[in-house]
Design an enzyme around this catalytic site. Sequence first.
Site, short mmCIF file in Angstrom:
data_model
loop_
_atom_site.label_atom_id
_atom_site.label_comp_id
_atom_site.label_asym_id
_atom_site.label_seq_id
_atom_site.Cartn_x
_atom_site.Cartn_y
_atom_site.Cartn_z
N SER A 104 0.75 -1.34 0.07
CA SER A 104 0.08 0.00 0.08
C SER A 104 0.73 1.26 0.11
O SER A 104 1.62 1.53 -0.89
CB SER A 104 -0.81 0.02 1.20
OG SER A 104 -1.83 0.93 1.19
N ASP A 253 -1.22 1.26 -3.75
CA ASP A 253 -1.96 0.28 -4.60
C ASP A 253 -3.16 0.75 -5.18
O ASP A 253 -4.25 -0.01 -5.53
CB ASP A 253 -2.28 -1.09 -3.81
CG ASP A 253 -2.96 -0.71 -2.52
OD1 ASP A 253 -2.89 0.48 -2.20
OD2 ASP A 253 -3.45 -1.76 -1.81
N ASP A 255 -5.78 1.94 -3.60
CA ASP A 255 -7.14 1.88 -2.70
C ASP A 255 -7.65 3.00 -1.90
O ASP A 255 -8.60 2.96 -1.13
CB ASP A 255 -7.16 0.39 -2.05
CG ASP A 255 -6.13 0.50 -0.79
OD1 ASP A 255 -5.15 1.47 -0.77
OD2 ASP A 255 -6.15 -0.44 -0.10
#
Length: 459
Positions: A104, A253, A255
Amino acid sequence: MGKYFGTDGFRGEANITLTADHAYKVGRFLGWYFGKIKEKDGAPVRVVIGKDTRRSSYMFEFSLVAGLTASGADAYMLHVTTTPSVAYITRVDGFDCGIMISASHNPYYDNGIKLINTNGEKMDDATTSLIEDYIDGKLNVFGQDYPYLPYAKRDKIGKTVDYAAGRNRYIGYLISLGMYSFRGVKVGLDCANGSSWNIAKSVFEALGATTYVINAEPDGLNINKDAGSTHIEGLQKLVKEKKLDVGFAFDGDADRCLCVDENGKLVTGDQILFVYATYMKERGKLLTNTVVTTLMSNSGLYKAFDAADIDYKITPVGDKHVYEEMSANGYRLGGEQSGHIIFSKYATTGDGILTSLKVMEVMMAKNLSLSKLVSPVKIYPQVLLNVKVADREKAENDADVLAAVKRVEEKLNGDGRILYRASGTEPLIRIMVEAESERAAKTYAKQVSEVLTKKGYAV
């Protein structure tokens, strides 16, 4: 949290706390475990895999594939893609599970293995506990001990499939959600040299926007480096210099998403929640009239929700907890201050690019700038200190440190708050103080961190 799996998967420094051998064993277990579950129907296990742009992601990808195919599963490769795309493809294409290789927003030398179930949701704790038992050589499942797992043989050995078409279909899905043309709108995109580098621009330009993109040249070592949602200053500079209408910053990533308004001012996940919640309420779409937030959300958000007559639920930190609360009670919108926003009608996870499209939708529908849309939310000054520690559990529960936290609470006397907790993904203690002034917040946070250091926990 488990021994290896935290709130967002198995994460650690590549080849130190998360090794290629770990990845191989995760693959071995998943291929075998789902094979046992599907034993009666004889259908092959199908697992879809995506990765971010870290150098170590290729190593972990090959290790996972080796483990999966050795256990008889077929591995479908999305290649470099976003976490929400893996969740989407796992769900719509009926895979037994999905795997995303990413840490992340962490630096390039960290990595992680995120597991997604067949419904596109984060893998349940019971399954990840079994994986941990297998790694530690004490697996007991299906009523017996498994000191080792059998290998697939002959025609039962798994295969790999290039599945880049799945990623392209996800891009098409995002484009299909665009309700308005973005023609004439100048948009800045900070891709963090991560998963969104070859996706975000394509989506926005397909919808007609004029895009200005930064940090979209990944080299395996520059993911999140002075870029993306954790280093918003680069996007702020771009928006002001180019006189853009809005900017969106993603993490490694993709998100999560944070925004920059037309004046170059940061717009947090809390403000995004307010903007979309009020838009939904105005159209009668905010079912249950409730938004799910976390402990880290700013008090200013709750005051704005109260003024707008919108209810809210507060969960522990982590988009996993947000989604669980939403799923259990039928809530349509939830998220975190950090930019994990979940629109349950469209996705099962936080999706940064989807979030940016939804913010654009409100701007276009109301014909208002982002600064006007967020103006009802008066954010309280908030200071967050991340202190690296050797032992999260001991540091989180030390009596002297907790006493220091209690003293700060008494000084704030209801005009602010303090949160003291261990990170679920990194060896950190997080100290968050919210107060009427930034100076006071910094002072109180420092007081607690000094006790933490004095007790010998900080490294």
